[in-house]
Write a protein that holds these residues in place. Structure first.
Motif, PDB file in Angstrom:
ATOM      1  N   HIS A 171       0.842  -1.199   0.000  1.00  0.00           N
ATOM      2  CA  HIS A 171       0.000   0.000   0.000  1.00  0.00           C
ATOM      3  C   HIS A 171       0.881   1.254   0.000  1.00  0.00           C
ATOM      4  CE1 HIS A 171      -3.621  -2.380   0.588  1.00  0.00           C
ATOM      5  NE2 HIS A 171      -3.015  -3.016   1.575  1.00  0.00           N
ATOM      6  N   THR A 172       1.924   1.219  -0.810  1.00  0.00           N
ATOM      7  CA  THR A 172       2.891   2.315  -0.897  1.00  0.00           C
ATOM      8  C   THR A 172       2.414   3.332  -1.926  1.00  0.00           C
ATOM      9  OG1 THR A 172       4.651   0.733  -0.400  1.00  0.00           O
ATOM     10  CG2 THR A 172       5.314   2.892  -1.233  1.00  0.00           C
ATOM     11  N   THR A 173       2.379   4.592  -1.546  1.00  0.00           N
ATOM     12  CA  THR A 173       1.909   5.634  -2.469  1.00  0.00           C
ATOM     13  C   THR A 173       2.959   5.879  -3.550  1.00  0.00           C
ATOM     14  OG1 THR A 173       2.849   7.466  -1.213  1.00  0.00           O
ATOM     15  CG2 THR A 173       0.647   6.731  -0.596  1.00  0.00           C
ATOM     16  N   SER A 182      -1.177  10.103  -4.868  1.00  0.00           N
ATOM     17  CA  SER A 182      -1.688   9.352  -3.718  1.00  0.00           C
ATOM     18  C   SER A 182      -2.072   7.915  -4.067  1.00  0.00           C
ATOM     19  CB  SER A 182      -2.904  10.070  -3.131  1.00  0.00           C
ATOM     20  OG  SER A 182      -3.946  10.156  -4.089  1.00  0.00           O
ATOM     21  N   ARG A 183      -1.978   7.530  -5.318  1.00  0.00           N
ATOM     22  CA  ARG A 183      -2.314   6.156  -5.700  1.00  0.00           C
ATOM     23  C   ARG A 183      -1.329   5.186  -5.071  1.00  0.00           C
ATOM     24  NH1 ARG A 183      -3.867   5.111 -11.839  1.00  0.00           N
ATOM     25  NH2 ARG A 183      -4.265   3.092 -10.824  1.00  0.00           N
ATOM     26  N   GLN A 184      -1.807   3.986  -4.742  1.00  0.00           N
ATOM     27  CA  GLN A 184      -1.003   3.026  -3.994  1.00  0.00           C
ATOM     28  C   GLN A 184      -0.720   1.784  -4.829  1.00  0.00           C
ATOM     29  OE1 GLN A 184      -3.097   2.216  -0.351  1.00  0.00           O
ATOM     30  NE2 GLN A 184      -2.786   4.280   0.470  1.00  0.00           N
ATOM     31  N   THR A 220       4.067   8.682  -4.445  1.00  0.00           N
ATOM     32  CA  THR A 220       5.037   9.663  -3.934  1.00  0.00           C
ATOM     33  C   THR A 220       6.165   8.966  -3.185  1.00  0.00           C
ATOM     34  OG1 THR A 220       3.364  11.398  -3.743  1.00  0.00           O
ATOM     35  CG2 THR A 220       5.350  11.638  -2.404  1.00  0.00           C
TER      36      THR A 220
END
Length: 338
Positions: free
Chosen positions: A267-269, A294-296, A271
Motif C-alpha cells: 500500500h505504498t503511495t 496518492s495512488r497506492q 510519492t
C-alpha cells in the motif's frame, strides 16, 4: 601505574598549559598505536572549540596573480655591499625551509585527516557492495550509501561505525563482548552484541529491522535504551522518540528485498515510490497530479534500473512516463473518448 589520557589533560596540552611531566607521559603513551585514535579524536574536538586561522585561498591566489601581471621582471643584481653569508645564517635559512615544509605537511594532514583516520565504504546509484570488516562482521551496503570505519582502533578497543544510507549487518560475537555500535545522522545509535539486523537512514528517517539476536536503540532525547526483539522494526521519530512495530514474516523479508534488487511495496503511495527511486537510482521524479501521487501499489518487483521500475509503474498503474531533460514526469494516461 599506567598513564591514562583524559580529555582535560589533552586539552591543557593542546593549549600549551601541560606540565613537563604530563608532556613526557603523553609522549610515552603515544608510542602505543592504540592511543593515537584518542589523541586525534581529542585534537579534532579541541580544534572545533578553538577555531584557528582559515586561509582565504581564492583571494590570496587572485592577489598574487594580479601582482605577477603588474610587475615587470628585473634582472637580478648583486649589491656592491653584498657579503658572503656566515654559516649560522645559512643554518637559520635551512631551519626556516624545514619548518615551512613541516607546516605544509601538517596542513595537508589536517585537511586529509578524515581519510587518514577513517576508511570509507561507498556505493554509487544502483550499486550493491558486500564486504567483511576486520572483526569478521559482514556488511551488505545498499545503493547510494556510505559506511565510515575507524582505521586504527576498530576491533581493537571499540567497534563503532557511522552509516548514511542503508545496510544489513551480520555482527560476529566476540569473547570480550565488545559491543558493535552503528551511529546514524541525528545522533541515533544502534548497539548490538552478536546479531543480524538492517539499518535504513535516509531523508531524516532511521528504521532498524532485527532478524536475530538483541539490539538496543537510543537517541539524544531518550532517557534509556529501547530493547528490540527479533522480528521487530524500530523507528526513530524526528523528536528522538522510538517506536517499535512487530512484523509478519512477509513484512520482515521485504525489509531486505533490496539485497536481491527487488522493491517490496505494501500500500505504498506513488510519492513514496518516487522517493525510493531517487534514493536508489538518483532519478528525479515529478508528479504534479495530487490524485495520481496518492495512488497506492502493493507487490514485489524486480528492478535493476530506474527504467525497469518505471516500466512496472506504467503497466500496473496505467500512467504515462515522460522524460524531460534530467527529470521524469509521471502523468495520468489520457482516456480514450472515442
Amino acid at each position: 601505574m599506567e598513564f591514562i589520557i583524559t580529555k582535560e589533560i589533552m586539552f591543557n596540552y593542546f593549549s600549551g598549559h601541560a606540565s613537563a611531566l604530563q608532556k613526557k607521559m603523553i609522549a610515552e603513551s603515544l608510542a602505543d598505536p592504540k592511543n593515537l585514535e584518542i589523541y586525534y579524536a581529542y585534537l579534532e574536538e579541541w580544534e572545533k572549540c578553538q577555531p584557528q586561522f582559515l586561509p582565504d585561498l581564492p583571494a590570496a591566489f587572485s592577489k598574487n596573480l594580479k601582482r605577477i601581471h603588474s610587475t615587470e621582471r628585473q634582472p637580478r643584481r648583486l649589491r656592491k655591499d653584498a657579503a658572503i653569508r656566515p654559516l649560522h645564517a645559512l643554518t637559520s635559512l635551512v631551519a626556516v625551509k624545514v619548518a615551512a615544509c613541516l607546516f605544509v605537511l601538517g596542513l595537508t594532514g589536517y585537511f586529509f585527516r578524515d581519510h587518514i583516520l577513517y576508511e570509507n565504504y561507498e556505493t554509487a546509484y544502483g550499486e550493491l557492495r558486500s564486504f567483511t570488516l576486520s572483526d569478521s562482521s559482514s556488511v551488505v551496503l545498499n545503493s547510494n550509501s556510505t559506511l565510515r570505519v575507524p582505521r586504527f582502533t576498530f576491533a581493537v578497543w571499540s567497534r563503532e561505525v557511522r552509516l548514511a544510507g542503508e545496510a544489513e549487518f551480520h555482527v560476529r560475537r566476540r569473547d570480550d563482548k565488545l559491543r558493535f555500535v552503528v551511529h546514524t545522522p541525528g545522533n541515533n545509535t544502534v548497539t548490538v552484541l552478536g546479531t543480524e539486523f538492517s539499518v535504513y537512514s535516509r531523508n531524516n528517517k532511521t528504521d532498524v529491522t532485527l532478524n536475530k539476536g538483541k539490539v538496543e536503540l537510543a537517541s539524544v532525547n531518550s532517557l534509556e535504551p529501547t530493547v528490540m526483539k527479533p522480528g521487530e522494526k524500530g523507528s526513530f521519530a524526528p523528536d528522538g522518540s522510538i517506536y517499535i512495530q512487530a512484523l509478519s514474516p512477509g513484512e520482515l523479508s521485504s525489509q531486505t528485498a533490496w539485497k536481491e534488487q527487488r522493491f517490496a511495496f505494501n500500500h505504498t503511495t506513488l510519492t513514496e515510490i518516487a522517493v525510493q527511486i531517487r534514493d536508489v537510482f538518483g532519478t528525479d521524479i515529478r508528479i504534479d497530479d495530487p490524485s495520481l501521487a496518492s495512488r497506492q501499489l502493493t507487490g514485489t518487483f524486480k528492478a535493476q534500473t530506474a527504467d525497469d521500475l518505471l516500466e512496472v509503474l506504467k503497466e500496473m498503474l496505467g500512467i504515462e512516463v515522460i522524460k524531460v531533460k534530467k527529470q521524469v514526469h509521471l502523468i495520468p494516461k489520457p482516456t480514450n473518448t472515442n
